[in-house]
Motif scaffolding. Structure first.
Motif, PDB file in Angstrom:
ATOM      1  N   TYR A 373      -6.974  -6.645  -2.899  1.00  0.00           N
ATOM      2  CA  TYR A 373      -6.369  -5.380  -3.324  1.00  0.00           C
ATOM      3  C   TYR A 373      -5.646  -5.540  -4.659  1.00  0.00           C
ATOM      4  O   TYR A 373      -5.779  -4.702  -5.566  1.00  0.00           O
ATOM      5  CB  TYR A 373      -5.407  -4.915  -2.233  1.00  0.00           C
ATOM      6  CG  TYR A 373      -4.652  -3.644  -2.533  1.00  0.00           C
ATOM      7  CD1 TYR A 373      -5.298  -2.417  -2.512  1.00  0.00           C
ATOM      8  CD2 TYR A 373      -3.291  -3.675  -2.815  1.00  0.00           C
ATOM      9  CE1 TYR A 373      -4.608  -1.249  -2.777  1.00  0.00           C
ATOM     10  CE2 TYR A 373      -2.587  -2.513  -3.076  1.00  0.00           C
ATOM     11  CZ  TYR A 373      -3.248  -1.299  -3.064  1.00  0.00           C
ATOM     12  OH  TYR A 373      -2.552  -0.136  -3.330  1.00  0.00           O
ATOM     13  N   GLU A 455      -7.423   6.429  -2.502  1.00  0.00           N
ATOM     14  CA  GLU A 455      -6.100   5.823  -2.620  1.00  0.00           C
ATOM     15  C   GLU A 455      -5.188   6.665  -3.499  1.00  0.00           C
ATOM     16  O   GLU A 455      -3.985   6.766  -3.253  1.00  0.00           O
ATOM     17  CB  GLU A 455      -6.211   4.398  -3.170  1.00  0.00           C
ATOM     18  CG  GLU A 455      -4.882   3.665  -3.097  1.00  0.00           C
ATOM     19  CD  GLU A 455      -4.956   2.286  -3.731  1.00  0.00           C
ATOM     20  OE1 GLU A 455      -3.900   1.631  -3.810  1.00  0.00           O
ATOM     21  OE2 GLU A 455      -6.038   1.889  -4.172  1.00  0.00           O
ATOM     22  N   GLU A 456      -5.754   7.275  -4.541  1.00  0.00           N
ATOM     23  CA  GLU A 456      -4.946   8.120  -5.425  1.00  0.00           C
ATOM     24  C   GLU A 456      -4.375   9.312  -4.659  1.00  0.00           C
ATOM     25  O   GLU A 456      -3.217   9.708  -4.869  1.00  0.00           O
ATOM     26  CB  GLU A 456      -5.795   8.588  -6.600  1.00  0.00           C
ATOM     27  CG  GLU A 456      -6.175   7.462  -7.568  1.00  0.00           C
ATOM     28  CD  GLU A 456      -7.199   7.909  -8.585  1.00  0.00           C
ATOM     29  OE1 GLU A 456      -7.618   9.095  -8.528  1.00  0.00           O
ATOM     30  OE2 GLU A 456      -7.592   7.094  -9.435  1.00  0.00           O
ATOM     31  N   ALA A 458      -3.693   9.379  -1.450  1.00  0.00           N
ATOM     32  CA  ALA A 458      -2.636   8.872  -0.573  1.00  0.00           C
ATOM     33  C   ALA A 458      -1.369   8.573  -1.366  1.00  0.00           C
ATOM     34  O   ALA A 458      -0.252   8.792  -0.887  1.00  0.00           O
ATOM     35  CB  ALA A 458      -3.125   7.607   0.136  1.00  0.00           C
ATOM     36  N   GLN A 459      -1.547   8.084  -2.588  1.00  0.00           N
ATOM     37  CA  GLN A 459      -0.385   7.782  -3.429  1.00  0.00           C
ATOM     38  C   GLN A 459       0.351   9.067  -3.798  1.00  0.00           C
ATOM     39  O   GLN A 459       1.592   9.111  -3.796  1.00  0.00           O
ATOM     40  CB  GLN A 459      -0.849   7.036  -4.683  1.00  0.00           C
ATOM     41  CG  GLN A 459       0.300   6.534  -5.556  1.00  0.00           C
ATOM     42  CD  GLN A 459      -0.211   5.708  -6.728  1.00  0.00           C
ATOM     43  OE1 GLN A 459      -1.414   5.579  -6.932  1.00  0.00           O
ATOM     44  NE2 GLN A 459       0.705   5.140  -7.479  1.00  0.00           N
ATOM     45  N   ALA A 463       2.441   7.760  -0.006  1.00  0.00           N
ATOM     46  CA  ALA A 463       2.190   6.534   0.762  1.00  0.00           C
ATOM     47  C   ALA A 463       2.517   5.308  -0.085  1.00  0.00           C
ATOM     48  O   ALA A 463       2.124   5.224  -1.252  1.00  0.00           O
ATOM     49  CB  ALA A 463       0.735   6.486   1.223  1.00  0.00           C
ATOM     50  N   ARG A 464       3.242   4.351   0.485  1.00  0.00           N
ATOM     51  CA  ARG A 464       3.565   3.107  -0.207  1.00  0.00           C
ATOM     52  C   ARG A 464       2.342   2.194  -0.239  1.00  0.00           C
ATOM     53  O   ARG A 464       1.383   2.378   0.507  1.00  0.00           O
ATOM     54  CB  ARG A 464       4.723   2.397   0.513  1.00  0.00           C
ATOM     55  CG  ARG A 464       5.984   3.232   0.658  1.00  0.00           C
ATOM     56  CD  ARG A 464       6.717   3.354  -0.674  1.00  0.00           C
ATOM     57  NE  ARG A 464       7.189   2.065  -1.155  1.00  0.00           N
ATOM     58  CZ  ARG A 464       8.341   1.504  -0.773  1.00  0.00           C
ATOM     59  NH1 ARG A 464       9.104   2.106   0.143  1.00  0.00           N
ATOM     60  NH2 ARG A 464       8.729   0.349  -1.293  1.00  0.00           N
ATOM     61  N   PRO A 465       2.341   1.150  -1.115  1.00  0.00           N
ATOM     62  CA  PRO A 465       1.160   0.269  -1.235  1.00  0.00           C
ATOM     63  C   PRO A 465       0.733  -0.370   0.085  1.00  0.00           C
ATOM     64  O   PRO A 465      -0.457  -0.416   0.391  1.00  0.00           O
ATOM     65  CB  PRO A 465       1.627  -0.782  -2.244  1.00  0.00           C
ATOM     66  CG  PRO A 465       2.649  -0.081  -3.082  1.00  0.00           C
ATOM     67  CD  PRO A 465       3.352   0.852  -2.156  1.00  0.00           C
ATOM     68  N   GLN A 467       1.236   0.716   3.110  1.00  0.00           N
ATOM     69  CA  GLN A 467       0.676   1.741   3.980  1.00  0.00           C
ATOM     70  C   GLN A 467      -0.735   2.118   3.553  1.00  0.00           C
ATOM     71  O   GLN A 467      -1.630   2.302   4.386  1.00  0.00           O
ATOM     72  CB  GLN A 467       1.581   2.987   3.972  1.00  0.00           C
ATOM     73  CG  GLN A 467       1.150   4.067   4.959  1.00  0.00           C
ATOM     74  CD  GLN A 467       2.081   5.273   4.928  1.00  0.00           C
ATOM     75  OE1 GLN A 467       3.067   5.301   4.177  1.00  0.00           O
ATOM     76  NE2 GLN A 467       1.769   6.270   5.750  1.00  0.00           N
ATOM     77  N   ARG A 468      -0.957   2.226   2.215  1.00  0.00           N
ATOM     78  CA  ARG A 468      -2.300   2.539   1.720  1.00  0.00           C
ATOM     79  C   ARG A 468      -3.274   1.414   2.062  1.00  0.00           C
ATOM     80  O   ARG A 468      -4.437   1.663   2.395  1.00  0.00           O
ATOM     81  CB  ARG A 468      -2.270   2.758   0.200  1.00  0.00           C
ATOM     82  CG  ARG A 468      -1.377   3.900  -0.245  1.00  0.00           C
ATOM     83  CD  ARG A 468      -1.705   4.347  -1.649  1.00  0.00           C
ATOM     84  NE  ARG A 468      -1.531   3.311  -2.647  1.00  0.00           N
ATOM     85  CZ  ARG A 468      -0.417   3.098  -3.345  1.00  0.00           C
ATOM     86  NH1 ARG A 468       0.650   3.864  -3.113  1.00  0.00           N
ATOM     87  NH2 ARG A 468      -0.358   2.159  -4.257  1.00  0.00           N
ATOM     88  N   ASP A 471      -3.837   1.706   6.069  1.00  0.00           N
ATOM     89  CA  ASP A 471      -4.411   2.943   6.590  1.00  0.00           C
ATOM     90  C   ASP A 471      -5.701   3.371   5.894  1.00  0.00           C
ATOM     91  O   ASP A 471      -6.491   4.131   6.472  1.00  0.00           O
ATOM     92  CB  ASP A 471      -3.390   4.085   6.483  1.00  0.00           C
ATOM     93  CG  ASP A 471      -2.177   3.863   7.372  1.00  0.00           C
ATOM     94  OD1 ASP A 471      -2.291   3.030   8.295  1.00  0.00           O
ATOM     95  OD2 ASP A 471      -1.133   4.485   7.140  1.00  0.00           O
ATOM     96  N   ILE A 472      -5.927   2.899   4.659  1.00  0.00           N
ATOM     97  CA  ILE A 472      -7.113   3.358   3.910  1.00  0.00           C
ATOM     98  C   ILE A 472      -8.056   2.196   3.590  1.00  0.00           C
ATOM     99  O   ILE A 472      -9.235   2.223   3.945  1.00  0.00           O
ATOM    100  CB  ILE A 472      -6.692   4.067   2.601  1.00  0.00           C
ATOM    101  CG1 ILE A 472      -5.877   5.325   2.940  1.00  0.00           C
ATOM    102  CG2 ILE A 472      -7.910   4.415   1.756  1.00  0.00           C
ATOM    103  CD1 ILE A 472      -5.367   6.060   1.730  1.00  0.00           C
TER     104      ILE A 472
END
Length: 560
Positions: A373, A455-456, A458-459, A463-465, A467-468, A471-472
């Protein structure tokens, strides 16, 4: 930068430095620490020793001849299986890849049981040579043959990536120009695949140069030394300068490997072709009346390099002693019973190997996800540098990595005064260093195909890193995530090259057990364990194939 991301980056940077950079630097420091102008310095003694130059010459000969064999087998198999309409392609590829996954010491043992006067299968067929006849595998050519067979899948994999990218348009244009199939092969396909063939040959040479299991089991009994076996024998010696001399030998191998990889890159750049505007359809030749003869030829080759040695290994495990033929009166499972029920070292070796492989795979899976990541968020050049550092421990020969960890952990750890030397802990850390890149590559491959918009979004939703990531990223890359861990487990469960110098009494692994049994003359017992290991490898490869449909292309080497 988010605080979570900052601390995650710091932790992973320390991990990479510890596993990849520090061992290599420790080896370099030890090799250079006693460099003086004196003729009696350890490095000078290594360079002056006749055994060093004999081992170097033998290493070049066996690795060079093995590379030639690997290129012939890998290219022939790659061209036929990838570019033609041959039937049962998945089965052919699986069988061809199996020798690479089987531990080298098992490969050597199976071929030893196939030839020579003590071969049970030759005695059963009544064609065994007379007692006292030399064992043909105890030779430089025998070593080179097995190195070539084990490295041929590397050439195939390197060539296949180029072959599947060749567009059908090229062949159609050549046919419109009335070119024969031979002209298409030699004027279009071979030039475009030259860089891939060079890359595969370089990989095969580097792999052969650092291979320990095959030269140890075939070369040591015949007094034929190469650089890895010379290091192994030197480690059994004593003296104040022993570690410095071994470090010097290790640096010689490491420099040769580095030179080989640099030469590969230079030759690839000189022979690189660009393909522009091609279609998604790849080249395919219809064999027509030649299909059956080529399938028979492939079957004969696989019988020679895989089926016959494994069958000889099975026969050897079913007789009371070497030199006896297999009949209804002599067939017995006593070797399996002895090793499974009566020998405590078998269960201990299996438990150690399973614990090391499972723990290593689990830790590297947990590390590879956040590491991949972070790497995908870095600029391309920075990502390439870090990825290269991660690959260094896997690229250098395992015996060199083992020497680096011995030097690094020979003394107790500072502050806590705990010694890892002679424990499973040092083998575990060496495995983490060696196999990190194996687990990381499938994850990076899967992440590179993700849509960044997910991810964008979710951001933007807050959402914090972490959590992303959970969850993603994790659900979308889960197949590659588990495939990377399974690949690490598959490779490390039977590993020998690294653990050959790091094991101690009570900390044996399966690879070490087979090597020690054969070295002590218990070849029938070694064959029994080797048969179980082959079944384990084939089972794990089959299990990994179940993930194939959900993985990016190329993650599983033996699956399209």
């Amino acid at each position: 930068m988010d605080s979570q991301l900052r601390w995650l980056s710091i932790g992973l940077f320390i991990l990479i430095a510890t596993l990849s950079v520090v061992p290599s630097l420790r080896l370099l420091v030890e090799a250079l620490s006693h460099v003086t102008f004196s003729a009696s310095s350890p490095l000078a003694e290594v360079l002056r020793s006749e055994r060093t130059w004999v081992a170097l010459r033998n290493s070049f000969y066996t690795s060079g001849l093995g590379t030639l064999i690997a290129v012939i087998l890998g290219c022939g198999f790659g061209f036929i299986v990838t570019l033609t309409n041959i039937r049962g392609r998945a089965i052919w590829v699986f069988c061809f890849m199996l020798p690479m996954m089987i531990p080298p010491q098992v490969t050597a043992l199976s071929w030893l049981q196939l030839f020579g006067p003590a071969s049970p299968i030759l005695n059963t067929l009544g064609i065994a040579p007379a007692l006292g006849s030399p064992q043909p595998m105890y030779s430089a050519e025998g070593i080179a043959l097995l190195l070539g067979i084990q490295s041929a899948p590397l050439v195939y994999l390197a060539l296949r990536t180029q072959l599947i990218a060749l567009p059908q348009d090229l062949m159609e244009a050549a046919q419109l120009a009335k070119a024969s199939q031979c002209r298409v092969w030699f004027d279009i396909i071979v030039p475009l695949c030259r860089s891939a063939i060079i890359a595969g040959a370089a990989l095969a040479f580097v792999s052969s140069l650092g291979n320990f299991g095959i030269p140890a089991m075939l070369g040591i009994p015949a007094g034929y030394i190469v650089l890895p076996t010379l290091i192994y024998q030197q480690m059994a010696g004593f003296g104040n300068d022993m570690l410095s001399q071994v470090a010097g030998l290790s640096m010689i191998i490491a420099l040769l490997v580095l030179a080989g990889m640099l030469l590969q890159q230079w030759l690839q750049q000189r022979s690189r072709y660009a393909l522009l505007g091609h279609t998604a359809q790849s080249i395919s030749f219809r064999l027509q009346r030649w299909r059956l003869p080529l399938e028979v030829l492939l079957a004969l080759v696989l019988c020679f390099i895989l089926v016959a040695p494994l069958f000889a290994l099975i026969v050897s495990s079913l007789v009371p002693a070497l030199g006896m033929s297999l009949t209804s009166d002599t067939i017995t499972l006593s070797a399996f019973y002895e090793m499974i029920s009566r020998q405590g070292v078998t269960s201990r070796a299996f438990e150690n190997s399973a614990f090391l492989a499972f723990s290593c795979a689990l830790v590297l899976m947990l590390v590879s996800l956040p590491l991949g990541y972070l790497l995908m968020r870095l600029p391309m050049r920075t990502r390439a540098v870090i990825a290269s550092l991660i690959e260094v421990p896997y690229a250098i020969p395992g015996i060199v990595l083992a020497i680096a960890f011995i030097l690094l952990f020979a003394k107790p750890l500072p502050f806590i005064e705990v010694s890892l030397y002679g424990t499973l802990g040092i083998i575990f850390l060496a495995y983490l260093s060696c196999f990190l890149s194996v687990c990381l590559k499938p994850v990076l491959s899967a992440m590179s195909q993700l849509d960044p918009a997910l991810e964008e979004a979710a951001q933007l939703a807050g959402a914090r890193p972490i959590q992303r990531l959970i969850d993603i990223i994790l659900p979308l890359t889960a197949p590659a995530f588990f495939a990377g861990g399974l690949l690490v487990f598959l490779i490390s469960i039977n590993e020998l090259t690294v653990s050959a110098l790091l094991w101690s009494a009570g900390n044996e692994t399966l690879g070490v057990l087979i090597f020690n049994l054969d070295e002590s003359g218990d070849s029938v017992l070694a064959s029994a364990i080797a048969v179980l290991v082959v079944l384990l490898v084939a089972g794990l490869m089959s299990l990994l194939s179940l993930f194939a449909s959900r993985l990016p292309k190329g993650v599983i080497p033996w699956h399209d």
